[in-house]
Design a protein around this motif. Structure first.
Motif, short mmCIF file in Angstrom:
data_model
loop_
_atom_site.label_atom_id
_atom_site.label_comp_id
_atom_site.label_asym_id
_atom_site.label_seq_id
_atom_site.Cartn_x
_atom_site.Cartn_y
_atom_site.Cartn_z
N TRP A 253 36.17 40.88 55.88
CA TRP A 253 36.99 41.71 54.78
C TRP A 253 36.21 42.07 53.49
CZ3 TRP A 253 41.85 39.59 51.73
CH2 TRP A 253 42.43 40.63 51.10
N ILE A 254 35.85 43.15 53.20
CA ILE A 254 35.24 43.61 51.76
C ILE A 254 36.58 44.08 50.87
CG2 ILE A 254 33.82 45.08 50.73
CD1 ILE A 254 32.28 45.49 53.37
N VAL A 255 36.76 43.43 49.74
CA VAL A 255 37.87 43.42 49.04
C VAL A 255 37.42 43.54 47.63
CG1 VAL A 255 38.31 40.93 49.25
CG2 VAL A 255 40.07 42.20 48.56
N GLY A 256 38.16 44.03 46.61
CA GLY A 256 37.84 43.83 45.41
C GLY A 256 38.12 45.24 44.72
N GLY A 257 37.37 45.42 43.27
CA GLY A 257 37.36 46.70 42.60
C GLY A 257 38.20 46.37 41.34
N ARG A 258 38.72 47.09 40.88
CA ARG A 258 39.49 47.08 39.49
C ARG A 258 40.99 46.80 39.86
NH1 ARG A 258 38.33 50.87 34.90
NH2 ARG A 258 36.29 49.56 34.92
N LEU A 259 41.51 45.66 40.05
CA LEU A 259 42.89 45.22 40.15
C LEU A 259 43.77 45.86 39.21
CD1 LEU A 259 42.56 41.64 40.84
CD2 LEU A 259 42.69 43.58 42.65
N LYS A 260 44.83 46.32 39.62
CA LYS A 260 45.90 47.11 38.70
C LYS A 260 46.78 46.23 38.08
CE LYS A 260 45.55 51.16 41.37
NZ LYS A 260 46.60 52.42 42.35
N MET A 281 34.35 41.72 45.75
CA MET A 281 33.09 42.56 45.23
C MET A 281 33.55 43.16 43.83
SD MET A 281 33.37 46.30 47.04
CE MET A 281 34.91 47.22 47.16
N GLY A 282 32.63 43.40 43.13
CA GLY A 282 32.97 44.38 41.84
C GLY A 282 33.56 43.62 40.65
N GLU A 283 34.22 44.45 39.88
CA GLU A 283 34.87 43.76 38.78
C GLU A 283 35.79 42.59 39.06
OE1 GLU A 283 36.31 46.60 35.60
OE2 GLU A 283 38.19 46.05 36.01
N SER A 284 36.40 42.67 40.04
CA SER A 284 37.49 41.64 40.36
C SER A 284 37.04 40.38 41.14
CB SER A 284 38.79 42.20 40.89
OG SER A 284 38.63 42.69 42.16
N ALA A 285 35.82 40.32 41.47
CA ALA A 285 35.19 39.32 42.40
C ALA A 285 35.58 38.01 42.15
CB ALA A 285 33.63 39.88 42.43
N ALA A 286 35.42 37.73 40.94
CA ALA A 286 35.75 36.25 40.52
C ALA A 286 37.29 35.95 40.69
CB ALA A 286 35.18 35.95 39.13
N THR A 287 38.22 36.67 40.21
CA THR A 287 39.52 36.40 40.40
C THR A 287 39.99 36.34 41.96
OG1 THR A 287 40.03 37.75 38.52
CG2 THR A 287 41.91 37.58 39.86
N VAL A 288 39.48 37.55 42.79
CA VAL A 288 39.79 37.50 44.19
C VAL A 288 39.10 36.15 44.98
CG1 VAL A 288 39.75 38.65 46.19
CG2 VAL A 288 40.14 39.82 44.25
N PHE A 340 37.54 52.47 40.07
CA PHE A 340 36.98 52.71 38.80
C PHE A 340 36.07 51.76 38.23
CE2 PHE A 340 41.21 54.80 38.73
CZ PHE A 340 40.73 56.15 39.38
N ASP A 341 35.85 50.82 38.64
CA ASP A 341 34.77 49.80 38.11
C ASP A 341 33.36 50.18 38.66
OD1 ASP A 341 35.48 49.25 40.91
OD2 ASP A 341 34.75 47.07 40.58
#
Length: 366
Positions: A253-260, A281-288, A340-341
């Protein structure tokens, strides 16, 4: 302006959080297959004013976002379809209550003869409907629950208990959202079409790009990996649905981006057992990644979609080598966040994912 002109055609308006575009597209496609001229407009298809003039036998199927509903003081719909309301766009609307209230303005259809399809299980719809004027306008739909006078789906069987005599028809579409299937069937029945003919018409729908779209590598169509582009999953609930649909295969699973809106990730929890490995991946990688770690899901944080793709394909290839003759693994892009990240819109993100697949020479060896 479109509604003020009140063109002499049947108008169907569709809103909700997830599934609007698919439902709009499916109804439009099925109407064409049933021999009824239809145009698709609004938040999908063409700008709504460009479809004029229309003729009396036409059907105009309109997707309406919460943003668009803000700007339309008076609707003129023959049928309003409201899909389930879940948290989204709260940065704009402030609260879920305000967002739900904006969505429910779809029911201000402005037609004495118009009807409204509502989700009988949605706590943001059912109580409102009970207190609404003109209750005869409101028709419930439900998945998994029988209704005395409405439309419902139980175990691949669609039921119409709104019309007399009651009608049942088999409908097995395992990769289609239940609400999309159910509301499309209901809308077409309300337009007077035969139930069995509707099922045949639904089978002609090719689906939409970036909505759980299977991508076949052109250089190796028989690759031992299935690729799914679900870039349109821009919120948590949409990604949860993609995971649900993917059960039965090893999922990478590739997951992430800008969480809303400080997104609550807990809707993913029931489906995490389906995930073999995840690639936030991306802006939310650490949170996810922290969420996945808390729920004991093996994962590799990645900075970009390209990096996540490479890691996911390599992991899926290792799984194939370690499990010969078993189920084909699935590389799933279902981000659960906005694009949008890193991309201007979800289409660009999905197109990039598809380009990575088509340019990947290593797939030939899998």
């Amino acid at each position: 302006l479109f509604f003020q002109t009140h063109p002499p055609v049947t108008t169907i308006g569709i809103s909700g959080t997830n599934g609007k575009s698919s439902t709009t597209s499916l109804i439009h496609c099925a109407l064409s297959a049933l021999g009824q001229h239809s145009v698709m407009a609004g938040n999908i298809g063409v700008p709504i004013l460009t479809v004029l003039p229309l003729e009396g036998k036409d059907v105009c199927v309109i997707e309406l976002s919460s943003y668009q509903l803000e700007t339309v003081p008076h609707l003129s719909l023959d049928l309003a379809i409201l899909l389930a309301i879940t948290p989204d766009h709260l940065a704009r609307h402030g609260t879920l209550e305000a967002y739900a209230g904006q969505k429910r303005t779809l029911f201000n259809i402005g037609s004495a003869e118009g009807r409204c399809l509502y989700d009988a299980h949605d706590p943001w719809q059912a109580p409102f409907v009970r207190d609404a004027p003109h209750p005869h306008r409101f028709i419930p739909y439900a998945h998994g629950t029988p209704l005395k006078a409405g439309f419902f789906l139980i175990k691949d069987t669609l039921h119409d208990t709104y019309h007399t005599p009651h009608t049942t028809v088999k409908a097995s579409f395992p990769h289609m959202a239940e609400a999309t299937l159910l509301t499309s069937f209901a809308a077409l029945r309300l337009l007077g079409h035969d139930a069995h003919a509707i099922i045949k018409a639904i089978k002609t729908w090719p689906g939409l790009a970036h909505r759980y779209e299977r991508v076949i590598p052109s250089q190796h169509p028989a690759a031992n990996i299935t690729f799914i582009n679900d870039s349109k999953a821009t919120n948590v609930e949409a990604a949860a649905f993609a995971l649900k649909k993917s059960q039965g295969q090893p999922v990478f699973w590739i997951v992430g981006g800008r969480l809303k809106d400080q997104a609550d990730l807990t809707p993913w929890i029931p489906y995490l057992p389906f995930v073999t490995e995840a690639f936030p991946m991306g802006e939310s990688a650490a949170t996810v990644a922290q969420f996945l770690a808390d729920h004991h899901v093996h994962h590799i944080p990645c900075s970009t979609l390209a990096a996540a793709y490479q890691e996911a394909v390599a992991a899926a290839a290792r799984w194939v080598q370690s499990n010969p003759g078993k189920q084909v693994p699935l590389v799933l892009l279902s981000p659960g966040g906005a694009s949008f990240d890193a991309f201007p819109h979800f289409e660009a993100r999905g197109d990039h994912f598809k380009a990575l697949i088509q340019s990947d020479k290593t797939i030939k060896t899998l």
